[in-house]
Design an enzyme around this catalytic site. Structure first.
Site, PDB file in Angstrom:
ATOM      1  N   LYS A  53      -3.372  -6.492   7.839  1.00 30.91           N
ATOM      2  CA  LYS A  53      -3.117  -7.615   6.929  1.00 30.91           C
ATOM      3  C   LYS A  53      -2.498  -8.776   7.713  1.00 30.91           C
ATOM      4  CE  LYS A  53      -2.609  -4.493   3.038  1.00 30.91           C
ATOM      5  NZ  LYS A  53      -1.677  -3.624   2.302  1.00 30.91           N
ATOM      6  N   GLN A  97       4.555  -2.613   0.248  1.00 30.36           N
ATOM      7  CA  GLN A  97       3.569  -1.673   0.802  1.00 30.36           C
ATOM      8  C   GLN A  97       3.804  -0.274   0.238  1.00 30.36           C
ATOM      9  OE1 GLN A  97       0.938  -2.482   2.864  1.00 30.36           O
ATOM     10  NE2 GLN A  97       0.293  -0.355   2.698  1.00 30.36           N
ATOM     11  N   ASP A 120      -0.168  -8.757  -5.070  1.00 31.85           N
ATOM     12  CA  ASP A 120      -0.872  -7.494  -5.321  1.00 31.85           C
ATOM     13  C   ASP A 120      -1.367  -7.427  -6.763  1.00 31.85           C
ATOM     14  OD1 ASP A 120      -1.538  -5.605  -3.522  1.00 31.85           O
ATOM     15  OD2 ASP A 120       0.347  -4.495  -3.609  1.00 31.85           O
TER      16      ASP A 120
END
Ligand code: NAD
Length: 301
Positions: A53, A97, A120
């Site tokens: 990422k 995460q 997200d």
């Protein structure tokens, strides 16, 4: 033989579009978009994902940083990190995460993220906006699948789909997005009876069960579109060889039967990252009051 829905190539086109949009609006915004990844512990797979990422951010002009806590960090310490990022004007997007090591409460951490920075798309406010069909930050993996289907020229209106898996991360939002595209959707899960029968009726099959090789050719309707969300690391068979990745679908046997199929790797995975970048640039534009949005990636005619 099925056509491959190439997520690697499509993600590269999304990156080009995002790079252009970031460069175009940099002067108006006054600073580049910023993404912060909150990572706890040393799960090796998470380490690989976070690294990918960060590299992808660099390619489009997003400034990324990793807030890495040791596995022993307390819930309070991680919450304080998130609160600092919520207040930080250089941070447009916050990614928590997952998975979080025990005994941390991931649900409470996700709830602490400012919904405007929730790249997200997993905050209840953004999930509620998705259910209502209102604009908002969308969960990256199902958004990536929708982009792959659109760019693959798949006509969705009125078709019958089966989504295997009902997680908040993938299965549930996938079902909602498909319904909003006028697909007739069934969502299967670990308690579904006769899963194979449901699969055989589906014109579109999205496998997100987290079960390697669950879907074989005999489960797939001829000419179905098959999207494989699963990612599983297969350890190297012997010393000196490399680990490989596989999905929830038996690719080699399903490919000759399907009309379209996503490979693993190179299918949904790269599009998940592309959608994370998209959400970050969108959050940055919103915060800086940039008008004009992101240059769309043209659909095939
Ligand atoms: P999860 O474990 O949270 O959810 C799995 C879902 O599948 C559950 O709803 C469960 O009921 C259902 N399920 C499990 N076994 C089943 C079976 N035998 N039959 C029917 N349903 C079954 O997992 P998740 O977070 O939704 O992820 C699913 C998979 O997708 C994993 O392999 C994960 O690594 C992968 N994933 C990939 C990406 C990507 O970018 N490609 C992103 C997220 C997740």
């Amino acid at each position: 033989m099925a056509k491959r829905l190439n997520g690697q190539a499509l993600a590269a086109r999304y990156e080009t579009s995002l790079r252009t949009s970031v460069a175009q609006h940099l002067t108006t915004a006054g600073c580049p978009p910023g993404l912060a990844v909150v990572r706890v512990g040393d799960d090796p797979a998470s380490g690989v994902y976070v690294g990918r990422k960060a590299q992808a951010c660099g390619r489009v002009g997003i400034r990324s940083r990793i807030i890495h806590h040791p596995a022993t960090a307390s819930q309070q310490e991680v919450l304080e990190s998130i609160c600092r990022l919520n207040a930080d004007p250089a941070c447009d997007g916050i990614l928590v995460q997952l998975p979080m090591p025990a005994p941390l409460n991931a649900r409470q951490l996700l709830l602490a993220v400012d919904p405007a920075k929730d790249v997200d798309g997993l905050h209840p406010l953004n999930l509620g906006r998705l259910v209502r069909g209102e604009p908002g930050l969308r969960p990256c993996t199902p958004a990536g699948v929708m982009a792959l289907l659109a760019h693959g020229g798949i006509a969705l209106e009125g078709i019958r789909a089966l989504v295997i898996g009902r997680s908040i991360l993938v299965g549930q939002p996938m079902g909602i997005m498909l319904q909003q595209a006028n697909v007739t959707v069934t969502v299967a899960h670990s308690r579904t009876r006769n899963l194979a029968d449901h699969c055989r009726q589906a014109e579109l099959l999205v496998a997100a069960a987290g079960q390697p090789g669950l879907v074989g050719a005999h489960w797939v309707r001829p000419e179905a579109v098959v999207v494989d969300v699963g990612i599983h690391r297969v350890p190297p068979p012997r010393q000196g060889t490399r680990a490989t990745l596989r999905g929830d679908v038996c690719f080699a046997e399903v490919e000759p039967r399907a009309s379209h199929i996503t490979p693993v790797p190179g299918g949904v995975g790269p599009m998940t990252v592309a959608m994370l970048l998209w959400n970050t640039v969108q959050a940055w534009q919103q915060r800086c009051g940039v008008v004009g949005g992101i240059t769309p990636v043209p659909l095939p005619r």
